[in-house]
Design a protein around this motif. Structure first.
Motif, mmCIF file in Angstrom:
data_model
loop_
_atom_site.group_PDB
_atom_site.id
_atom_site.type_symbol
_atom_site.label_atom_id
_atom_site.label_comp_id
_atom_site.label_asym_id
_atom_site.label_seq_id
_atom_site.Cartn_x
_atom_site.Cartn_y
_atom_site.Cartn_z
ATOM 1 N N LEU A 58 0.834 -1.201 0.000
ATOM 2 C CA LEU A 58 0.000 0.000 0.000
ATOM 3 C C LEU A 58 0.872 1.256 0.000
ATOM 4 C CD1 LEU A 58 -3.034 0.835 0.219
ATOM 5 C CD2 LEU A 58 -2.691 0.925 2.696
ATOM 6 N N PHE A 59 1.925 1.244 0.777
ATOM 7 C CA PHE A 59 2.829 2.390 0.868
ATOM 8 C C PHE A 59 3.574 2.610 -0.445
ATOM 9 C CE2 PHE A 59 7.189 3.850 2.022
ATOM 10 C CZ PHE A 59 6.859 5.126 2.439
ATOM 11 N N ILE A 60 4.042 1.542 -1.056
ATOM 12 C CA ILE A 60 4.739 1.649 -2.337
ATOM 13 C C ILE A 60 3.817 2.254 -3.390
ATOM 14 C CG2 ILE A 60 5.709 0.301 -4.244
ATOM 15 C CD1 ILE A 60 6.843 -1.614 -2.141
ATOM 16 N N THR A 61 2.587 1.765 -3.456
ATOM 17 C CA THR A 61 1.632 2.269 -4.444
ATOM 18 C C THR A 61 1.314 3.743 -4.216
ATOM 19 O OG1 THR A 61 0.657 0.046 -4.507
ATOM 20 C CG2 THR A 61 -0.593 1.820 -5.523
ATOM 21 N N ALA A 62 1.194 4.150 -2.954
ATOM 22 C CA ALA A 62 0.911 5.558 -2.656
ATOM 23 C C ALA A 62 2.041 6.465 -3.139
ATOM 24 C CB ALA A 62 0.695 5.739 -1.152
ATOM 25 N N ASN A 63 3.285 6.067 -2.899
ATOM 26 C CA ASN A 63 4.418 6.882 -3.335
ATOM 27 C C ASN A 63 4.545 6.900 -4.855
ATOM 28 O OD1 ASN A 63 6.118 8.000 -1.020
ATOM 29 N ND2 ASN A 63 5.770 5.906 -0.351
ATOM 30 N N LEU A 64 4.241 5.784 -5.498
ATOM 31 C CA LEU A 64 4.278 5.748 -6.956
ATOM 32 C C LEU A 64 3.216 6.683 -7.544
ATOM 33 C CD1 LEU A 64 4.819 1.935 -7.618
ATOM 34 C CD2 LEU A 64 6.477 3.771 -7.935
ATOM 35 N N ALA A 65 2.049 6.730 -6.913
ATOM 36 C CA ALA A 65 0.993 7.623 -7.402
ATOM 37 C C ALA A 65 1.408 9.086 -7.235
ATOM 38 C CB ALA A 65 -0.307 7.345 -6.654
ATOM 39 N N VAL A 66 2.053 9.411 -6.117
ATOM 40 C CA VAL A 66 2.540 10.780 -5.911
ATOM 41 C C VAL A 66 3.598 11.123 -6.956
ATOM 42 C CG1 VAL A 66 3.770 12.321 -4.341
ATOM 43 C CG2 VAL A 66 2.008 10.794 -3.449
ATOM 44 N N GLY A 67 4.528 10.211 -7.184
ATOM 45 C CA GLY A 67 5.562 10.448 -8.181
ATOM 46 C C GLY A 67 4.979 10.607 -9.575
ATOM 47 N N TYR A 68 3.964 9.827 -9.883
ATOM 48 C CA TYR A 68 3.320 9.926 -11.204
ATOM 49 C C TYR A 68 2.643 11.285 -11.367
ATOM 50 C CZ TYR A 68 1.003 8.206 -15.406
ATOM 51 O OH TYR A 68 0.585 8.018 -16.699
ATOM 52 N N THR A 69 2.047 11.788 -10.268
ATOM 53 C CA THR A 69 1.457 13.125 -10.310
ATOM 54 C C THR A 69 2.507 14.181 -10.615
ATOM 55 O OG1 THR A 69 -0.227 12.449 -8.692
ATOM 56 C CG2 THR A 69 0.127 14.811 -9.000
ATOM 57 N N PHE A 70 3.670 14.066 -9.982
ATOM 58 C CA PHE A 70 4.753 15.011 -10.256
ATOM 59 C C PHE A 70 5.172 14.944 -11.728
ATOM 60 C CE2 PHE A 70 6.263 14.732 -5.581
ATOM 61 C CZ PHE A 70 5.284 15.629 -5.218
ATOM 62 N N SER A 71 5.173 13.752 -12.297
ATOM 63 C CA SER A 71 5.588 13.609 -13.692
ATOM 64 C C SER A 71 4.617 14.302 -14.640
ATOM 65 C CB SER A 71 5.715 12.131 -14.057
ATOM 66 O OG SER A 71 4.446 11.511 -14.151
ATOM 67 N N THR A 72 3.348 14.401 -14.236
ATOM 68 C CA THR A 72 2.374 15.096 -15.083
ATOM 69 C C THR A 72 2.428 16.611 -14.882
ATOM 70 O OG1 THR A 72 0.620 14.865 -13.413
ATOM 71 C CG2 THR A 72 0.845 13.108 -15.040
ATOM 72 N N LEU A 73 2.958 17.062 -13.752
ATOM 73 C CA LEU A 73 3.069 18.494 -13.490
ATOM 74 C C LEU A 73 4.343 19.087 -14.077
ATOM 75 C CD1 LEU A 73 1.945 18.526 -9.739
ATOM 76 C CD2 LEU A 73 0.643 19.424 -11.672
ATOM 77 N N ALA A 74 5.412 18.297 -14.084
ATOM 78 C CA ALA A 74 6.711 18.807 -14.521
ATOM 79 C C ALA A 74 6.782 18.903 -16.041
ATOM 80 C CB ALA A 74 7.827 17.905 -14.002
ATOM 81 N N GLN A 75 7.551 19.880 -16.512
ATOM 82 C CA GLN A 75 7.752 20.072 -17.950
ATOM 83 C C GLN A 75 8.994 19.355 -18.462
ATOM 84 O OE1 GLN A 75 7.806 24.309 -18.500
ATOM 85 N NE2 GLN A 75 5.682 24.588 -17.834
ATOM 86 N N ASN A 76 9.884 18.983 -17.545
ATOM 87 C CA ASN A 76 11.084 18.242 -17.931
ATOM 88 C C ASN A 76 11.538 17.388 -16.748
ATOM 89 O OD1 ASN A 76 12.831 20.035 -16.245
ATOM 90 N ND2 ASN A 76 12.252 21.547 -17.798
ATOM 91 N N GLN A 77 12.557 16.581 -16.979
ATOM 92 C CA GLN A 77 12.998 15.654 -15.954
ATOM 93 C C GLN A 77 13.636 16.372 -14.769
ATOM 94 O OE1 GLN A 77 14.767 11.853 -17.211
ATOM 95 N NE2 GLN A 77 14.510 12.512 -19.337
ATOM 96 N N LEU A 78 14.279 17.506 -15.010
ATOM 97 C CA LEU A 78 14.872 18.251 -13.903
ATOM 98 C C LEU A 78 13.802 18.735 -12.940
ATOM 99 C CD1 LEU A 78 17.239 19.618 -12.489
ATOM 100 C CD2 LEU A 78 16.959 21.567 -14.050
ATOM 101 N N GLN A 79 12.723 19.277 -13.473
ATOM 102 C CA GLN A 79 11.631 19.712 -12.614
ATOM 103 C C GLN A 79 11.023 18.542 -11.861
ATOM 104 O OE1 GLN A 79 8.738 21.928 -14.819
ATOM 105 N NE2 GLN A 79 10.128 23.626 -15.300
ATOM 106 N N ALA A 80 10.913 17.405 -12.506
ATOM 107 C CA ALA A 80 10.356 16.227 -11.848
ATOM 108 C C ALA A 80 11.210 15.804 -10.652
ATOM 109 C CB ALA A 80 10.237 15.072 -12.842
ATOM 110 N N VAL A 81 12.524 15.823 -10.822
ATOM 111 C CA VAL A 81 13.422 15.477 -9.720
ATOM 112 C C VAL A 81 13.323 16.513 -8.600
ATOM 113 C CG1 VAL A 81 15.831 15.156 -9.068
ATOM 114 C CG2 VAL A 81 14.982 14.185 -11.204
ATOM 115 N N GLN A 82 13.239 17.792 -8.968
ATOM 116 C CA GLN A 82 13.126 18.844 -7.961
ATOM 117 C C GLN A 82 11.847 18.686 -7.143
ATOM 118 O OE1 GLN A 82 13.427 22.205 -10.592
ATOM 119 N NE2 GLN A 82 15.599 22.505 -10.179
ATOM 120 N N MET A 83 10.744 18.404 -7.801
ATOM 121 C CA MET A 83 9.486 18.196 -7.080
ATOM 122 C C MET A 83 9.583 17.002 -6.146
ATOM 123 S SD MET A 83 6.608 18.868 -10.031
ATOM 124 C CE MET A 83 6.456 20.449 -10.839
#
Length: 375
Positions: free
Chosen positions: A269-294
């Protein structure tokens, strides 16, 4: 030989170009300027290495002048804050094992009578020692606090000798071994960091490589794309958890007192929650640098406010409310409870429900954001 005037013009032109590009990249600019200031204010006020006002339960078999003096002395300190009153031994045990309180003060039946007769009765103080830092200072000051209170009602002589014994019971980690607290916490922090970064780069990588158009041309729904990207990392996270837990047991002697099945469920459950948060960041970021920063913007509060590095109970109430919104906070309670306390589903059901809710919210935001990305 490079001319100095030409060299200066070219360098200054590149400097202006970088500032213009930085101004256009508002996410990166905000990350560099505003986020450090916000984190300084947040963590500076929230983090406290000497925790006070720690949640305490009382299980008293009698109510008289002596017991009221003892409880009043504890209440007037900066260490103990009585939040619960147990009606029986089973309820008291559930409060400690479930993490509702850090201390349990038990006053046995006939305590005052034995005290008046000089029979040297015992006062039991049980502490949840899974976090040695949170319990250490309070237990160290305990004898002097109670002795002062009883001296005022003439049960302690002028020399300060107490006619009873304070029995301190450090539960779940009696030796105060730091590895028993750190290793379960590392399991959660490592999973948080890797799962966030893995998925935060997923959509932005597709955009930068130009392969997102190929996905858009296929008869596939956003939810299916998200699940297809998350499931492989779920398996990677499970493998990481097995390796970390195995190393903790073999190398550091971390016990596994509770159910491995329950531990597997909450970890998944914890792994899935963090993956969902990370996936949200990937949709917000315009590039990989922003994704890592978020990802790091989210990762730092998880480390500092979840109870991994600093005692959760020592933070102010407003900081604890922020911490309750972080998946790592609930996972640390559960993994430490299962490994060290043999906590059951009944003890952890609130944290499980909150973690599941956080996962569903993150997945909902991720799907909604990905639909906007497609548009």
């Amino acid at each position: 030989m490079i001319g100095i005037p030409g060299f200066a013009r070219r360098v200054s032109a590149m400097v202006r170009k970088e500032f213009i590009q930085l101004r256009r990249d508002r996410v990166t600019f905000a990350t560099m300027i505003m986020i450090p200031l916000l984190q300084l204010v947040l963590f500076g006020y929230a983090i406290n290495t000497t925790p006070r006002h720690l949640p305490t339960a009382v299980f008293s078999h009698e109510n008289n002048e002596v017991t009221r003096a003892i409880l009043a002395a504890l209440r007037n300190t900066a260490f103990f804050e009585f939040t619960r009153e147990a009606r029986n031994e089973a309820e008291a045990e559930h409060m400690v094992r479930g993490g509702e309180v850090l201390f349990l003060v038990e006053i046995p039946a006939g305590f005052e009578r034995a005290l008046r007769r000089g029979e040297d009765p015992q006062l039991l103080v049980a502490a949840d020692a899974t976090d040695p830092v949170a319990a250490g200072n309070a237990l160290g000051a305990l004898a002097g606090i109670v002795g002062t209170a009883l001296k005022q009602i003439r049960f302690v002589d002028a020399a300060g000798a107490m006619p009873f014994e304070i029995v301190q019971h450090r539960r779940y980690n009696p030796a105060g071994t730091s590895q028993l607290n750190i290793v379960p916490g590392l399991l959660g922090t490592i999973l948080t960091m890797t799962m966030l970064i893995f998925t935060a780069l997923s959509v932005t990588r597709e955009v930068e490589r130009g392969t997102l158009e190929s996905l858009l041309s296929m008869p596939i729904h956003p939810v299916e794309i998200m699940l297809g990207k998350i499931i492989p990392y779920v398996l990677v996270g499970v493998l990481q958890a097995v390796l970390i837990l195995g190393a903790g047991v073999v190398l550091f002697g971390v016990p596994v007192e509770g159910s491995l099945l329950l531990l597997s469920i909450v970890t998944l459950l914890f792994i899935t929650a963090n993956l969902a948060v990370g996936y949200t960041f990937s949709t917000l970021a315009q590039n990989q640098l922003q994704a890592v920063q978020m990802s790091f913007m989210f990762f730092l509060p998880n480390i500092l406010l979840s109870g991994f590095m600093f005692p959760f109970a020592g933070m102010p109430v407003w900081a604890q409310w922020i911490s309750e919104c972080l998946p790592l906070t609930h996972y640390l309670r559960m993994v430490r409870g299962i490994l060290l306390k043999a906590s059951t589903f009944a003890d952890l059901q609130l944290d499980i429900a909150i973690l599941a809710l956080l996962m569903l919210i993150a997945m909902g935001i991720a799907v909604a954001r990905f639909r906007q990305t497609l548009d």
